[in-house]
Design an enzyme around this catalytic site. Structure first.
Site, PDB file in Angstrom:
ATOM      1  N   ASN A  14      24.434  56.382 -51.424  1.00  0.00           N
ATOM      2  CA  ASN A  14      23.667  55.563 -52.374  1.00  0.00           C
ATOM      3  C   ASN A  14      24.486  55.531 -53.662  1.00  0.00           C
ATOM      4  OD1 ASN A  14      20.435  56.038 -54.033  1.00  0.00           O
ATOM      5  ND2 ASN A  14      21.689  54.221 -53.890  1.00  0.00           N
ATOM      6  N   GLY A  26      12.687  58.747 -51.957  1.00  0.00           N
ATOM      7  CA  GLY A  26      12.119  58.530 -50.633  1.00  0.00           C
ATOM      8  C   GLY A  26      12.061  59.812 -49.825  1.00  0.00           C
ATOM      9  N   ASN A  38       8.473  51.015 -52.193  1.00  0.00           N
ATOM     10  CA  ASN A  38       9.557  51.504 -51.342  1.00  0.00           C
ATOM     11  C   ASN A  38       8.961  51.868 -49.979  1.00  0.00           C
ATOM     12  OD1 ASN A  38      11.911  51.809 -53.385  1.00  0.00           O
ATOM     13  ND2 ASN A  38      10.199  52.836 -54.391  1.00  0.00           N
ATOM     14  N   ASN A  94      18.056  48.347 -60.496  1.00  0.00           N
ATOM     15  CA  ASN A  94      18.393  48.015 -59.115  1.00  0.00           C
ATOM     16  C   ASN A  94      19.321  46.815 -59.079  1.00  0.00           C
ATOM     17  OD1 ASN A  94      17.102  50.075 -57.755  1.00  0.00           O
ATOM     18  ND2 ASN A  94      15.219  48.915 -57.431  1.00  0.00           N
ATOM     19  N   CYS A 146      15.140  57.630 -59.843  1.00  0.00           N
ATOM     20  CA  CYS A 146      16.082  57.585 -58.728  1.00  0.00           C
ATOM     21  C   CYS A 146      16.616  58.993 -58.534  1.00  0.00           C
ATOM     22  CB  CYS A 146      17.219  56.605 -59.008  1.00  0.00           C
ATOM     23  SG  CYS A 146      18.458  56.553 -57.681  1.00  0.00           S
ATOM     24  N   GLY A 147      16.260  59.615 -57.418  1.00  0.00           N
ATOM     25  CA  GLY A 147      16.661  60.984 -57.182  1.00  0.00           C
ATOM     26  C   GLY A 147      18.156  61.160 -57.023  1.00  0.00           C
ATOM     27  N   CYS A 175      17.999  57.787 -50.171  1.00  0.00           N
ATOM     28  CA  CYS A 175      17.045  57.560 -51.256  1.00  0.00           C
ATOM     29  C   CYS A 175      16.414  58.904 -51.594  1.00  0.00           C
ATOM     30  CB  CYS A 175      15.987  56.542 -50.852  1.00  0.00           C
ATOM     31  SG  CYS A 175      14.739  56.242 -52.146  1.00  0.00           S
ATOM     32  N   GLY A 176      16.742  59.445 -52.760  1.00  0.00           N
ATOM     33  CA  GLY A 176      16.241  60.767 -53.130  1.00  0.00           C
ATOM     34  C   GLY A 176      14.744  60.807 -53.311  1.00  0.00           C
ATOM     35  N   GLN A 216      22.699  50.670 -57.665  1.00  0.00           N
ATOM     36  CA  GLN A 216      22.028  50.735 -58.958  1.00  0.00           C
ATOM     37  C   GLN A 216      23.052  50.853 -60.080  1.00  0.00           C
ATOM     38  OE1 GLN A 216      20.646  53.056 -56.558  1.00  0.00           O
ATOM     39  NE2 GLN A 216      18.826  51.840 -56.112  1.00  0.00           N
ATOM     40  N   GLU A 258      14.480  50.150 -49.821  1.00  0.00           N
ATOM     41  CA  GLU A 258      14.259  50.407 -51.241  1.00  0.00           C
ATOM     42  C   GLU A 258      13.947  49.109 -51.964  1.00  0.00           C
ATOM     43  OE1 GLU A 258      16.507  52.864 -54.837  1.00  0.00           O
ATOM     44  OE2 GLU A 258      17.291  52.896 -52.795  1.00  0.00           O
ATOM     45  N   ARG A 259      12.859  49.095 -52.731  1.00  0.00           N
ATOM     46  CA  ARG A 259      12.484  47.866 -53.449  1.00  0.00           C
ATOM     47  C   ARG A 259      13.627  47.476 -54.390  1.00  0.00           C
ATOM     48  NH1 ARG A 259       8.362  49.585 -58.432  1.00  0.00           N
ATOM     49  NH2 ARG A 259       9.613  51.374 -59.047  1.00  0.00           N
ATOM     50  N   HIS A 306       5.942  54.854 -53.212  1.00  0.00           N
ATOM     51  CA  HIS A 306       6.418  54.864 -51.826  1.00  0.00           C
ATOM     52  C   HIS A 306       5.243  54.793 -50.863  1.00  0.00           C
ATOM     53  CE1 HIS A 306      10.709  56.086 -52.389  1.00  0.00           C
ATOM     54  NE2 HIS A 306      10.234  56.509 -53.546  1.00  0.00           N
TER      55      HIS A 306
END
Length: 269
Positions: free
Chosen positions: A13, A212, A182, A65, A74-75, A209-210, A47, A200-201, A151
């Site tokens: 990512n 997620g 998401n 995004n 965002c993780g 996706c962290g 991103q 991911e939206r 999510h």
């Protein structure tokens, strides 16, 4: 006006990180973000991350995004910024303060407390978020959770069999989700292992996706499917998630610097 950047990724990512702590940048417009994120004519990323000064933290992290929209959390980007800072740090985001620290396995991030109330997701109307009484094609009865961003999590026998590139956009833009959503499809391997894919939206299918991973782990824990410490395997690699007795989520995993460069601001304005 040449702007320096750092290209980074967390399990695939990927991000363009712009450091505006010492020298402010002109405002980023959605067309500028889309141009920078374009993988054919721009630098290319999922991103764009902008670091700004903050009186109470090492920095404020703003997250855009690839469609140009700004999001709350965002993780994977949190781990990347934590790696850039190089020491335990507080980072302010649009969803609140997070804490990062170097760890033997990469960067550990305190992601805060999950929210489960229907209006905290948010949903368009009230319903139980543990097993929502609705479905889209073969995906049914998701769990909804907000871990800094919203999510829904679907538990399926084989998440690789789900045509997520087709059904993901339908769910993301459903009227039930006024801020979009998401979409996570997960398969439980055992009490400590989950396989996960994420739509991911604003970004689409992503290798990792962290948030997620955090949302899916907590959803599985709420349903009694796994223990309070799990490894979540995404296409880009694994993340280790714990949900402590203090109700806070910790995510641990790697972050990588790919390269550094500069670009001419006018080319993307």
């Amino acid at each position: 006006m040449r702007i320096p950047f750092v290209k980074m990724h967390g399990l695939g990512n990927d991000f363009i990180v712009l450091d505006a702590r010492a020298t402010p940048l002109p405002p980023l417009s959605p067309p500028s973000v889309r141009a920078l994120a374009d993988r054919n004519e721009g630098i290319g990323c999922d991103q764009v991350i902008v670091l700004e000064p903050d009186a109470d933290a090492a920095c404020r992290m703003r997250i855009y995004n690839q469609d140009g929209g700004e999001v709350e959390a965002c993780g994977n980007a949190s781990r990347a910024v934590g790696m850039l800072l190089g020491e335990p740090a507080r980072i302010m985001t649009n969803s609140g303060m997070i804490n990062t620290r170097p760890d033997d396995s990469g960067i550990a991030v305190d992601m805060g407390e999950p929210r489960f109330e229907w209006d905290a997701i948010p949903l368009a109307y009230a319903m139980d978020t543990l097993a929502m009484p609705l479905g889209w094609e073969e995906l049914e009865q998701p769990t909804a959770v907000n871990v800094g961003n919203p999510h829904v999590v679907f538990f399926v026998e084989d998440n690789d069999a789900v045509l997520l590139d087709q059904i993901g956009p339908q769910i993301e833009h459903d009227e039930l989700f006024p801020e979009r959503i998401n979409v996570n499809v997960a398969s439980i391997e055992d009490r400590s292992t989950i396989r996960l894919r994420v739509w991911e939206r604003g970004a689409g299918l992503t290798r990792a996706c962290g948030t997620g991973a955090c949302a899916t782990a907590v959803a599985a824990m709420r349903r009694g499917l796994v223990d309070r410490e799990v490894t979540v395997h995404l296409p880009g690699g694994p993340l280790f998630i714990t949900w402590g007795e203090d109700n806070r989520i910790t995510m641990t995993g790697p972050a990588t610097e790919s390269f550094r460069g500069t670009f001419e601001w006018g080319d993307y304005a």
